[in-house]
Enzyme design. Structure first.
Site, PDB file in Angstrom:
ATOM      1  N   ARG A   1       0.859  -1.394  -0.098  1.00 30.98           N
ATOM      2  CA  ARG A   1      -0.084  -0.064  -0.444  1.00 30.98           C
ATOM      3  C   ARG A   1       0.757   1.036  -0.032  1.00 30.98           C
ATOM      4  O   ARG A   1       0.129   2.108  -0.373  1.00 30.98           O
ATOM      5  CB  ARG A   1      -0.703  -0.282   1.490  1.00 30.98           C
ATOM      6  CG  ARG A   1      -1.957  -0.484   1.195  1.00 30.98           C
ATOM      7  CD  ARG A   1      -2.995  -1.273   2.321  1.00 30.98           C
ATOM      8  NE  ARG A   1      -3.563   0.364   2.870  1.00 30.98           N
ATOM      9  CZ  ARG A   1      -4.071  -0.009   3.823  1.00 30.98           C
ATOM     10  NH1 ARG A   1      -4.415  -1.170   4.436  1.00 30.98           N
ATOM     11  NH2 ARG A   1      -4.663   0.879   4.249  1.00 30.98           N
TER      12      ARG A   1
ATOM     13  N   HIS B   1      -1.547  -3.997  -4.772  1.00 33.91           N
ATOM     14  CA  HIS B   1      -2.805  -3.058  -4.421  1.00 33.91           C
ATOM     15  C   HIS B   1      -2.659  -1.796  -5.697  1.00 33.91           C
ATOM     16  O   HIS B   1      -3.887  -1.285  -6.250  1.00 33.91           O
ATOM     17  CB  HIS B   1      -2.019  -1.796  -3.658  1.00 33.91           C
ATOM     18  CG  HIS B   1      -3.145  -0.707  -2.954  1.00 33.91           C
ATOM     19  ND1 HIS B   1      -4.225  -1.212  -2.478  1.00 33.91           N
ATOM     20  CD2 HIS B   1      -2.484  -0.191  -2.683  1.00 33.91           C
ATOM     21  CE1 HIS B   1      -4.077   0.292  -1.968  1.00 33.91           C
ATOM     22  NE2 HIS B   1      -4.072   0.744  -1.777  1.00 33.91           N
TER      23      HIS B   1
ATOM     24  N   ASP C   1     -14.468   1.913  -2.961  1.00 30.80           N
ATOM     25  CA  ASP C   1     -13.841   2.870  -3.612  1.00 30.80           C
ATOM     26  C   ASP C   1     -13.930   2.873  -5.001  1.00 30.80           C
ATOM     27  O   ASP C   1     -13.666   3.005  -4.954  1.00 30.80           O
ATOM     28  CB  ASP C   1     -12.523   3.153  -2.427  1.00 30.80           C
ATOM     29  CG  ASP C   1     -11.351   2.686  -2.680  1.00 30.80           C
ATOM     30  OD1 ASP C   1     -11.270   1.798  -3.828  1.00 30.80           O
ATOM     31  OD2 ASP C   1     -10.519   2.030  -1.634  1.00 30.80           O
TER      32      ASP C   1
ATOM     33  N   LYS D   1     -14.970   6.725  -1.019  1.00 30.30           N
ATOM     34  CA  LYS D   1     -15.051   6.897   0.267  1.00 30.30           C
ATOM     35  C   LYS D   1     -13.647   6.989   0.471  1.00 30.30           C
ATOM     36  O   LYS D   1     -12.457   7.693  -0.511  1.00 30.30           O
ATOM     37  CB  LYS D   1     -14.443   4.641   0.101  1.00 30.30           C
ATOM     38  CG  LYS D   1     -13.433   4.418   2.145  1.00 30.30           C
ATOM     39  CD  LYS D   1     -12.779   3.373   1.808  1.00 30.30           C
ATOM     40  CE  LYS D   1     -11.845   3.229   1.643  1.00 30.30           C
ATOM     41  NZ  LYS D   1     -10.746   1.734   1.523  1.00 30.30           N
TER      42      LYS D   1
ATOM     43  N   ASP E   1     -12.816  -6.480  -2.401  1.00 28.64           N
ATOM     44  CA  ASP E   1     -11.206  -5.571  -2.365  1.00 28.64           C
ATOM     45  C   ASP E   1     -10.184  -6.294  -2.481  1.00 28.64           C
ATOM     46  O   ASP E   1      -9.682  -7.696  -2.343  1.00 28.64           O
ATOM     47  CB  ASP E   1     -11.393  -5.250  -0.791  1.00 28.64           C
ATOM     48  CG  ASP E   1     -11.338  -3.608  -0.921  1.00 28.64           C
ATOM     49  OD1 ASP E   1     -10.229  -2.943  -1.541  1.00 28.64           O
ATOM     50  OD2 ASP E   1     -11.306  -2.651  -0.263  1.00 28.64           O
TER      51      ASP E   1
ATOM     52  N   THR F   1      -7.819  -3.752   9.141  1.00 27.88           N
ATOM     53  CA  THR F   1      -8.308  -3.917  10.247  1.00 27.88           C
ATOM     54  C   THR F   1      -9.666  -4.374   9.915  1.00 27.88           C
ATOM     55  O   THR F   1     -10.846  -3.922  10.461  1.00 27.88           O
ATOM     56  CB  THR F   1      -8.949  -2.216  10.752  1.00 27.88           C
ATOM     57  OG1 THR F   1      -8.983  -1.719   9.277  1.00 27.88           O
ATOM     58  CG2 THR F   1      -7.044  -2.120  11.416  1.00 27.88           C
TER      59      THR F   1
ATOM     60  N   GLY G   1     -12.152  -2.051   8.340  1.00 36.19           N
ATOM     61  CA  GLY G   1     -12.541  -0.962   8.583  1.00 36.19           C
ATOM     62  C   GLY G   1     -13.386   0.102   7.457  1.00 36.19           C
ATOM     63  O   GLY G   1     -14.433   0.309   7.441  1.00 36.19           O
TER      64      GLY G   1
HETATM   65  C1  R5P Z   1      -6.700   0.240   0.684  1.00 36.13           C
HETATM   66  O1  R5P Z   1      -6.917   1.241  -0.476  1.00 36.13           O
HETATM   67  C2  R5P Z   1      -7.100  -1.586   0.533  1.00 36.13           C
HETATM   68  O2  R5P Z   1      -7.458  -1.525  -1.553  1.00 36.13           O
HETATM   69  C3  R5P Z   1      -8.176  -1.753   1.155  1.00 36.13           C
HETATM   70  O3  R5P Z   1      -9.686  -1.011   1.100  1.00 36.13           O
HETATM   71  C4  R5P Z   1      -7.566  -1.687   2.326  1.00 36.13           C
HETATM   72  O4  R5P Z   1      -5.838  -2.118   2.522  1.00 36.13           O
HETATM   73  C5  R5P Z   1      -8.539  -2.778   3.877  1.00 36.13           C
HETATM   74  O5  R5P Z   1      -7.857  -2.268   4.775  1.00 36.13           O
HETATM   75  P1  R5P Z   1      -9.291  -2.329   6.100  1.00 36.13           P
HETATM   76  O6  R5P Z   1      -9.280  -3.335   6.179  1.00 36.13           O
HETATM   77  O7  R5P Z   1      -8.380  -1.844   7.431  1.00 36.13           O
HETATM   78  O8  R5P Z   1      -9.988  -1.023   6.054  1.00 36.13           O
END
Ligand code: R5P
Length: 315
Positions: free
Chosen positions: A97, A131, A170, A193, A220, A225, A227
């Site tokens: 990331r 990513h 997002d 998002k 995704d 997390t 989140g």
């Molecule tokens: C963010 O850009 C990634 O694509 C994922 O949405 C993100 O890494 C997920 O992280 P978390 O589960 O902590 O929100």
């Protein structure tokens, strides 16, 4: 050429490495990895790899930083043991990331990882669902960027996709989710998002597309997390979806993500085994789909010098 194939593994995800070996029909090569009292690591490859085509399996899994050093030392050991060619097999790429300089005075750490792998002596890299695909361009050596889309979509096709909409969590993931939607023949909705800081708490601002009264399928690249996914689940619940499935390629599952996901209104949670998932992080709604066969094929085709492009079309 197959007799020159050697697959080794660090400690990050030994079950995945063993499963890859099983599909490839080879025995996992033995290595001794010792940690001294001063926390220095020593790696010894137990059998000769002189002139061989060596694949070292080590995705980014906790403890992440130790796993990176272990991988670098394994590559170095293979180099000094006169391996013919060394491929770092990193299904989940470390620091993936951290791929851009979006704040002043920060590191582009994914690029640093690319430099470190090459400096250690990797001749090739094999990875999955980066990513951002541009990360492959951080390397001056060939990168095989595999994609889990085909096997994930096969799973959802088997589950049935009537009255379902694919949801991109997002704007950044819209292209990726769009490819899943095309593969499944489903419409796409995009959530807006925004992540304002490093607190890892994103907020959903708007929704583009029709989700009311439908079953939602969220894709995704990774879940840490939880989140992001839980925010999407909350937004979709408020928008009147009837059922929610989430699919994340890399199951990082940090902090109390498993508990929060288990207690959420998610109906199904699908991940791959690119990251090792300890038993205590698994829960009833979770389905783990193995990428071992895909990596085994990619390794065997690379070893034979045949095309692997058929393994990674789509997302
Ligand atoms: C963010 O850009 C990634 O694509 C994922 O949405 C993100 O890494 C997920 O992280 P978390 O589960 O902590 O929100």
């Amino acid at each position: 050429m197959t007799d020159t194939l050697k697959i080794l593994s660090g400690n990050a995800n030994i079950p995945l490495a063993k499963a890859i070996c099983q599909y490839a029909g080879v025995k996992l090569g033995e290595c001794e990895i010792v940690k001294f009292s001063n926390e220095n690591l020593k790696v010894k490859i137990c059998d000769s790899v002189r002139g061989q085509d060596v694949f070292i399996v080590q995705p980014s899994c906790p403890p992440v930083n130790e796993g990176i050093i272990e991988l670098l030392i394994m590559i170095d050991a293979a180099k000094h043991a006169s391996a013919g060619r060394i491929t770092a097999v990193v299904p989940y790429f470390p620091y993936v990331r951290s791929d851009k300089k979006d704040e002043p005075r920060i590191s582009i750490t994914a690029r640093l990882m690319a430099d470190l792998l090459q400096t250690a002596g990797a001749d090739r890299v094999m990875t999955m669902n980066l990513h951002s695909p541009q990360i492959a361009g951080f390397f001056r050596i060939p990168v095989d960027h595999l994609l889990a889309g085909r096997i994930l979509c096969e799973h959802f096709k088997k589950c049935g996709t009537e009255n379902t909409v694919v949801v991109a969590p997002d704007a950044g993931s819209a292209k990726r989710a769009g490819a899943y939607a095309v593969r499944l023949g489903l419409p796409l909705a995009i959530l807006d998002k925004r992540r304002h800081d490093d607190t890892e708490s994103p907020a959903i601002q708007n929704v583009i597309g029709d989700v009311k009264g439908k079953r939602a399928l969220i894709f995704d690249d990774e879940i840490a997390t939880g989140g992001s996914i839980l925010e999407v689940v909350k937004a979709l619940d408020n928008l009147g979806v009837t059922e929610i499935s989430a699919c994340c390629v890399h199951a990082v599952l940090s902090a109390n993500a498993p508990e929060r996901l288990r207690n959420s209104s998610l109906n199904q949670f699908v991940v791959t085994d690119s990251v090792f998932i300890p038993e205590e992080k698994k829960f009833d709604k979770m389905t783990v789909i193995s990428v071992a066969e895909m990596f085994a094929k990619a390794i065997m085709y690379t070893n034979r010098g045949t095309s692997i492009s058929g393994l990674y079309n789509g997302y």
